[in-house]
Enzyme design. Sequence first.
Site, PDB file in Angstrom:
ATOM      1  N   ASN A  72       0.831  -1.199   0.000  1.00 28.70           N
ATOM      2  CA  ASN A  72       0.000   0.000   0.000  1.00 28.70           C
ATOM      3  C   ASN A  72       0.862   1.243   0.000  1.00 28.70           C
ATOM      4  OD1 ASN A  72      -0.388   1.914   2.515  1.00 28.70           O
ATOM      5  ND2 ASN A  72       0.233  -0.082   3.307  1.00 28.70           N
ATOM      6  N   LEU A  76      -0.428   8.749   3.983  1.00 29.91           N
ATOM      7  CA  LEU A  76      -0.864   9.495   5.179  1.00 29.91           C
ATOM      8  C   LEU A  76      -2.024  10.458   4.954  1.00 29.91           C
ATOM      9  CD1 LEU A  76       2.538  10.262   6.971  1.00 29.91           C
ATOM     10  CD2 LEU A  76       0.726   8.732   7.763  1.00 29.91           C
ATOM     11  N   CYS A 132       6.688   5.443   8.340  1.00 27.14           N
ATOM     12  CA  CYS A 132       5.853   5.340   7.147  1.00 27.14           C
ATOM     13  C   CYS A 132       6.727   5.361   5.901  1.00 27.14           C
ATOM     14  CB  CYS A 132       4.855   6.485   7.079  1.00 27.14           C
ATOM     15  SG  CYS A 132       3.929   6.484   5.533  1.00 27.14           S
ATOM     16  N   ILE A 193       6.233  -4.547  13.588  1.00 26.78           N
ATOM     17  CA  ILE A 193       6.945  -3.770  12.607  1.00 26.78           C
ATOM     18  C   ILE A 193       5.960  -2.980  11.739  1.00 26.78           C
ATOM     19  CG2 ILE A 193       8.925  -5.332  12.436  1.00 26.78           C
ATOM     20  CD1 ILE A 193       7.642  -6.586   9.948  1.00 26.78           C
ATOM     21  N   GLY A 219       0.779  -8.025   5.828  1.00 24.26           N
ATOM     22  CA  GLY A 219       0.022  -9.270   5.700  1.00 24.26           C
ATOM     23  C   GLY A 219       0.859 -10.462   6.110  1.00 24.26           C
ATOM     24  N   GLY A 267      -3.811  -5.597  11.477  1.00 19.15           N
ATOM     25  CA  GLY A 267      -4.170  -4.681  10.402  1.00 19.15           C
ATOM     26  C   GLY A 267      -4.704  -5.395   9.183  1.00 19.15           C
TER      27      GLY A 267
END
Lengths: 306, 257
Positions: A72, A76, A132, A193, A219, A267
């Site tokens: 992805n 932000l 990020c 992480i 994932g 997530g």
Amino acid sequence: MSFTPDISVSVCGVNFKNPVIAASGIYGFGEDYTDLYPLSELGGISCKGTTLNPKDGNIPPRIAETPSGILNSVGLQNPGVDRFIEHYIPMLEKQDTVVIANIAGASVEDYEQTARKLDSTSVDMIELNISCPNVKQGGATWGVTCAGAQSVTKAVRAATKKPVIVKLTPNVTDITEIARAVEAEGADAVSLINTLLGMRIDIRTRRPVLHNNVGGLSGPAVFPVAVRMVWQVSNAVKIPVIGMGGIASAEDAIEMMMAGASAVQIGTAIFGDPYVPVKVCEGMKKFCFENNIEKISDIVGTVKPW
Amino acid sequence: MSYYCGSYPIVEKKAIAADIYSYVIHCPEIAAEAKIGQFVQIKAEGYTLRRPVSICGTDKKNGTIRLVFEVRGKGTDTISRLNAGELMDIIAPLGNGFTVPAAKQGRIIVVGGGIGTPPLLDIAKLYGENCTAILGFRSFDRVILDKDYAAAGARVIVCTDDGSAGEKGNVSVPLANELAKGDVAAVYACGPIPMLKVIVEQTKKAGVFCEVSLEQRMGCGVGACVVCACTVIRDGKQQVLRVCKDGPVFNAEEVVL
């Protein structure tokens, strides 16, 4: 003998009714999943990464499926800290779950000012996104060097009394160095992480599948990397570690806790099954019951290395 | 407005064109709430992301929805292997849907391109003979739902890129002809972005109300992850909205394609 397993945990003096926290970025500010179950089912929610000023994010496409995971590059996108405080915190504080504000910035001053604004709100903890990978100077630049990570941690530490969690990037040579560096500057916990930097190319168009060219991999594909890093970091620091990266089941969450995580964040798995957080809690209780474990916190860091 | 997540029985499956499948799913609570233009997120076993598919018709009496999708890759291929009697894991109904006046206000046009034709079918059912359906495809073997639109009472104009079915060329020519008649109250469109761009220009020029349904790579589908961004100009200000929750239907006056 019958007993009810206790799956509550305490991290930096903050009590979580269960160790499952919705990871930042996947869950927005919580309101979009309440059709399925109340936020009170979660131990906590780490809100969407918030910056001093609103951000529009990157040009789509921002997501791509990869083997056992996703890439992805949202960049932000968020409404800014003022809107977060005014609109979302009043809703979140009524949800009976731990609220973690996740903040990011392009400068040390951005982080400091954002943290200062949040200091007088009801958020329970502040998580620093210094990792990020999708924004130039959007965090990862801080997180890849000890000096960068320290400068942000130090500034935020001085700006707030709230517990500060520093979210670490795996895109470094030695994550334990960064963890020790932020611990030395007063971080109350570390979470890890964040995503691993990756890339995919459409071979017909020769274009990267993400408009940002590169993006963060998450994932189940990253789970073993995350377990390894949580284990290494928990052995390197005294502050609590919050583990995340590819957790998709109660077994994964238990494994992460045995590696050293005091709590976990989930997530990407929520995309496939929004009920994963609830199922992980049920699975944890079952595991505790079957293995005669009275408190889930008793399993933290109990891996027996060869 | 609320949505559900669960596994629902497939009551009918049909292959309706090359790589295009039609499913009817029994999901009464979803059918009861579904609005025209909303979509579902389908779980593809073994894949991380769900696949968004528009709802092609709701039968509120029988508690079913119809889904028509094209096999585009491995995920949709996996879904297309599900058969009648098996369960489909879906999150639905999602998104905002079209603004379709309940009362028949003049004549309306729906313009569907390829796999963009399914979400407009229930508009044709609502408007019957007051609806003109302009349906564009690559070639004759890709033509879908033209008979369903006709059965709904709509006047159907089929176009194909190669002229192997209907009129040769794209949908903009018949749309221009229809708009020129001056009696069109609204245009609803779904299809590839280049097609939508032209339609938006045409309807703006004609001063006709128009809504377009967009496709974008999605994450959660419920509004949380802000992956499926779309830019609109609203009240003179540029805003980045979510295709899944603020859309997939956008007003042609606002959307930046």
